[in-house]
Design a protein around this motif. Structure first.
Motif, short mmCIF file in Angstrom:
data_model
loop_
_atom_site.label_atom_id
_atom_site.label_comp_id
_atom_site.label_asym_id
_atom_site.label_seq_id
_atom_site.Cartn_x
_atom_site.Cartn_y
_atom_site.Cartn_z
N ALA A 255 -10.62 0.57 -4.93
CA ALA A 255 -9.71 -0.50 -5.01
C ALA A 255 -10.56 -1.80 -4.94
CB ALA A 255 -8.83 -0.52 -3.66
N PHE A 256 -11.63 -1.72 -4.06
CA PHE A 256 -12.48 -3.04 -4.01
C PHE A 256 -13.05 -3.07 -5.49
CE2 PHE A 256 -16.54 -4.68 -3.17
CZ PHE A 256 -16.52 -5.84 -2.91
N VAL A 257 -13.87 -2.17 -5.99
CA VAL A 257 -14.46 -2.17 -7.16
C VAL A 257 -13.65 -2.76 -8.35
CG1 VAL A 257 -15.41 -0.72 -9.01
CG2 VAL A 257 -16.40 -0.46 -6.81
N GLU A 258 -12.38 -2.29 -8.31
CA GLU A 258 -11.51 -2.88 -9.50
C GLU A 258 -11.30 -4.19 -9.35
OE1 GLU A 258 -11.08 -1.60 -12.30
OE2 GLU A 258 -12.02 0.21 -11.95
N VAL A 259 -11.03 -4.67 -8.01
CA VAL A 259 -10.55 -6.13 -7.55
C VAL A 259 -11.79 -7.05 -8.07
CG1 VAL A 259 -10.25 -7.70 -5.77
CG2 VAL A 259 -9.07 -5.76 -5.70
N THR B 82 0.25 -0.45 -5.55
CA THR B 82 0.93 -1.95 -5.28
C THR B 82 -0.13 -2.70 -5.08
OG1 THR B 82 1.31 -1.62 -3.09
CG2 THR B 82 3.16 -0.54 -4.51
N GLN B 83 0.15 -3.89 -5.04
CA GLN B 83 -0.90 -5.15 -4.63
C GLN B 83 -1.05 -5.31 -3.24
OE1 GLN B 83 -0.08 -8.89 -6.51
NE2 GLN B 83 -1.08 -9.97 -5.28
N SER B 84 -0.01 -5.10 -2.67
CA SER B 84 -0.10 -4.94 -0.93
C SER B 84 -1.12 -3.71 -0.65
CB SER B 84 1.03 -4.79 -0.40
OG SER B 84 1.90 -3.73 -0.74
N THR B 85 -1.00 -2.40 -1.19
CA THR B 85 -1.74 -1.54 -1.00
C THR B 85 -3.15 -1.77 -1.33
OG1 THR B 85 -0.07 0.07 -1.58
CG2 THR B 85 -2.31 0.95 -1.51
N VAL B 86 -3.46 -2.43 -2.35
CA VAL B 86 -4.83 -2.87 -2.54
C VAL B 86 -5.46 -3.94 -1.54
CG1 VAL B 86 -6.39 -3.74 -4.32
CG2 VAL B 86 -4.62 -2.25 -5.38
N SER B 87 -4.51 -5.07 -1.42
CA SER B 87 -5.00 -5.79 -0.63
C SER B 87 -5.54 -5.24 0.73
CB SER B 87 -3.86 -6.78 -0.31
OG SER B 87 -3.66 -7.42 -1.44
N GLY C 292 -8.84 -10.05 -9.44
CA GLY C 292 -7.60 -10.32 -8.86
C GLY C 292 -7.00 -8.92 -8.19
N PHE C 293 -6.07 -9.08 -7.22
CA PHE C 293 -5.71 -7.91 -6.63
C PHE C 293 -4.48 -7.37 -7.64
CE2 PHE C 293 -7.14 -10.11 -3.18
CZ PHE C 293 -7.98 -9.33 -2.25
N SER C 294 -3.68 -8.22 -8.47
CA SER C 294 -2.69 -7.81 -9.28
C SER C 294 -3.26 -6.76 -10.49
CB SER C 294 -1.59 -8.93 -9.67
OG SER C 294 -0.69 -8.55 -10.55
N PRO C 295 -4.23 -7.43 -11.17
CA PRO C 295 -4.80 -6.43 -12.34
C PRO C 295 -5.38 -5.25 -11.78
CG PRO C 295 -5.98 -8.62 -12.07
CD PRO C 295 -4.70 -8.83 -11.21
N ALA C 296 -5.95 -5.21 -10.56
CA ALA C 296 -6.90 -4.16 -9.72
C ALA C 296 -5.47 -3.32 -9.72
CB ALA C 296 -7.51 -4.63 -8.87
N ALA C 297 -4.44 -3.56 -9.17
CA ALA C 297 -3.37 -2.73 -8.59
C ALA C 297 -2.93 -2.13 -10.02
CB ALA C 297 -2.26 -3.53 -8.00
#
Length: 296
Positions: free
Chosen positions: A8-12, A28-33, A17-22
């Motif tokens: 998740a961190f690598v993709e952010v 979900t964006q909240s899961t990635v955050s 950003g969190f939304s495109p990484a999700a």
């Protein structure tokens, strides 16, 4: 520290950003955050600077990102090697190919590979060289078609080297010359590819060696559109000779570029430390059979 959290961190970082990484990790964006916060708590340092809707890694984040990319690639290698040990031999070949030149250089090779190994699934992704290098380093593809010079972390099989040609409107004052130097083009607007294409770097670096920064009037990822813009008189574009000579849809002036260090040299690259599954080994064997030279 879990692979899921690192992924998740690598993709952010990679997506900015969190939304495109999700979207990439199917969460979900909240899961990635939450995953990034958990990683920051484990490490005890902030890993990201929040810049409005974008994020950028901190100094600690840069270190974690580099290590995480390697760890995730090693995990994928481990899974592939164990699968081979268990006898799962159908396999997958993951190829990253550039938009420029692939139809000429690699399409026949992919067809030949498929004919020899119909049981192997071929997964193709298409990006510019810079993005392909990132994917290759991360272990998300097995091979990538990259322009030289290639980073020492990768082994390579030379494929083809071509001079670059300038594409100009037929009535451009320089269109009738057998060759043109970059300095002759300093007053002509440049038409380049989108960011991430290594051909841009080759041309711009050569301009800087000649002591000028060109005016870039347009960018595109579409070869035919770039050629059409040049033929219509918007500016000068650049393509390797074998691709430029195919541009017959519109009237256009093709002039050889006389500039040291601008040859377009394509190679197929793979990670030196990676374990190649049978599908990858078969691809490499076909590469060497086709182009004869040994990999570097």
């Amino acid at each position: 520290m879990e692979f899921r959290t690192l992924r998740a961190f690598v993709e952010v970082v990679r997506q900015g950003g969190f939304s495109p990484a999700a979207k990439v990790v199917f969460a979900t964006q909240s899961t990635v955050s939450k995953a990034v916060r958990q990683l920051e708590q484990e490490i005890g340092l902030p890993l990201l600077d929040r810049l409005g809707h974008r994020v950028a890694p901190t100094a600690a984040g840069e270190i974690v990102y580099r290590r995480a990319v390697r760890l995730l690639a090693e995990r994928d290698d481990l899974g592939a090697e164990l699968a081979e040990l268990r006898g799962l031999r159908r396999g997958t070949l993951r190829l990253g190919l550039p938009p420029i030149g692939s139809s000429v250089l690699f399409a026949p090779l992919v067809a030949a590979y498929r004919q020899r190994h119909p049981e192997i699934e071929i997964r193709l992704v298409e990006h510019g060289s810079e993005r392909l290098e990132e994917l290759l380093e991360a272990g998300e593809i097995d091979f990538a078609g990259l322009l030289t010079p290639i980073a020492p972390a990768f082994a390579q099989q030379p494929v083809r080297s071509e001079p670059v040609m300038a594409l100009l409107a037929p009535d451009h004052p320089l269109a009738g010359r057998p060759a043109v130097r970059l300095g002759d083009l300093r007053d002509t607007p440049f038409i380049l590819f989108e960011s991430g294409f290594a051909l841009n770097r080759i041309i711009l670096d050569a301009c800087r060696r000649d002591g000028f920064e060109p005016t870039v009037v347009a960018r595109s990822s579409q070869i035919d559109f770039i050629a059409g813009l040049a033929g219509a008189g918007l500016g000068v574009a650049f393509l390797p000779r074998m691709i430029a000579m195919q541009r017959t849809e519109v009237p256009i002036g093709l002039v050889l570029l006389d500039a040291p260090g601008t040859d377009w040299t394509m190679a197929m690259a793979w990670r030196r430390d990676a374990w190649l599954p049978p599908a990858g080994a078969a691809w490499l064997a076909l590469l060497r059979e086709t182009w004869k030279d040994d990999a570097a």
